[in-house]
Design a protein around this motif. Sequence first.
Motif, mmCIF file in Angstrom:
data_model
loop_
_atom_site.group_PDB
_atom_site.id
_atom_site.type_symbol
_atom_site.label_atom_id
_atom_site.label_comp_id
_atom_site.label_asym_id
_atom_site.label_seq_id
_atom_site.Cartn_x
_atom_site.Cartn_y
_atom_site.Cartn_z
ATOM 1 N N LEU A 141 0.849 -1.197 0.000
ATOM 2 C CA LEU A 141 0.000 0.000 0.000
ATOM 3 C C LEU A 141 0.881 1.243 0.000
ATOM 4 O O LEU A 141 1.573 1.525 0.988
ATOM 5 C CB LEU A 141 -0.906 0.010 1.238
ATOM 6 N N LYS A 145 -2.503 8.084 1.185
ATOM 7 C CA LYS A 145 -2.553 7.485 2.533
ATOM 8 C C LYS A 145 -3.865 7.751 3.269
ATOM 9 O O LYS A 145 -4.227 7.006 4.194
ATOM 10 C CB LYS A 145 -1.378 7.985 3.383
ATOM 11 N N ASN A 148 -6.012 4.728 3.251
ATOM 12 C CA ASN A 148 -5.485 3.444 3.740
ATOM 13 C C ASN A 148 -6.513 2.587 4.479
ATOM 14 O O ASN A 148 -6.504 1.359 4.323
ATOM 15 C CB ASN A 148 -4.253 3.673 4.630
ATOM 16 N N TYR A 151 -8.329 0.863 1.849
ATOM 17 C CA TYR A 151 -7.439 -0.074 1.152
ATOM 18 C C TYR A 151 -7.186 -1.323 2.000
ATOM 19 O O TYR A 151 -7.023 -2.416 1.464
ATOM 20 C CB TYR A 151 -6.109 0.596 0.800
ATOM 21 N N ALA A 167 2.650 -1.470 4.275
ATOM 22 C CA ALA A 167 2.159 -0.114 4.000
ATOM 23 C C ALA A 167 3.273 0.874 4.293
ATOM 24 O O ALA A 167 3.854 0.863 5.385
ATOM 25 C CB ALA A 167 0.940 0.197 4.868
ATOM 26 N N VAL A 189 -3.450 7.127 8.207
ATOM 27 C CA VAL A 189 -2.551 6.075 8.700
ATOM 28 C C VAL A 189 -2.858 5.723 10.153
ATOM 29 O O VAL A 189 -2.663 4.579 10.580
ATOM 30 C CB VAL A 189 -1.050 6.446 8.516
ATOM 31 N N PHE A 192 -5.927 3.445 9.934
ATOM 32 C CA PHE A 192 -5.428 2.190 9.350
ATOM 33 C C PHE A 192 -4.735 1.348 10.430
ATOM 34 O O PHE A 192 -4.984 0.140 10.556
ATOM 35 C CB PHE A 192 -4.446 2.567 8.231
#
Length: 227
Positions: A141, A145, A148, A151, A167, A189, A192
């Motif tokens: 990844l 961002k 994320n 994703y 990532a 992030v 994530f």
Amino acid sequence: MSDEPGRGPADVDAYINAQLVGEDTVLAAALARAAAAGLPAHDVAPNQGKLLHLLARIAGARTILELGTLAGYSALAVAFALPPGGGLVACDVSADWTAIARRYWTEAGVADRIDLRLGPATATLAALAAEGAGPFDLVFLDADKQRNPEYLEWALRLTAPGSVIVADNVVRAGGLADAASEDPRTLGVRRFTELLGAAANVTATAVQTVGQKGWDGFVLALVEDAG
Ligand SMILES: C[S@@+](CC[C@H](N)C(=O)[O-])C[C@H]1O[C@@H](n2cnc3c(N)ncnc32)[C@H](O)[C@@H]1O
């Protein structure tokens, strides 16, 4: 961290690259060409590209998915790790930047292993799921961002137990620990990371890095059996 000449993080990266990565490989030429074309230097550093290459080989990855390809540097690093018959799906929104990637993938003799999908990653991920693609052994990844968290959901749908998810750029000069940050990428992030921590079928860590790219870091996650 030392400020003395010859002892800073970028000096250490240069030493590592000279000793362990190699400066005159096709990868170094690719980086130089991307820089000459005026591309943002957002590709992974050579020693990080080598880390991705090694992770792909350690995981025995035959199928790899990359979100965020730019000029194709990290894609090239992992494509070199693929066994015969293996394949990489690389995804980016930029036709201009990936045109550079296509050129040196061809020169490097790996273009036939790389399926480049142009368009927003969310659309590509939905298309891959609809096609029944995967499971991918390694997912990298490295796109926008802020998305994320989304994703990660797709990555978990498109992988299987034993798959590895990496990532990049999760530490963001300390932003990862800043609960007050309003930066969308930092929020991305952080969310994530929290989702990874809460996922029942993922074992993960994050490692901070310093070097020619400054203070940043990556997440490394292993997909496990849900039960
Ligand atoms: C950090 S760069 C990727 C660097 C590359 N992985 C490397 O190390 O050589 C991020 C890339 O993500 C792409 N990108 C940004 N938003 C995207 C999106 N929504 N979908 C797909 N790609 C996106 C950008 O065009 C850019 O090329």
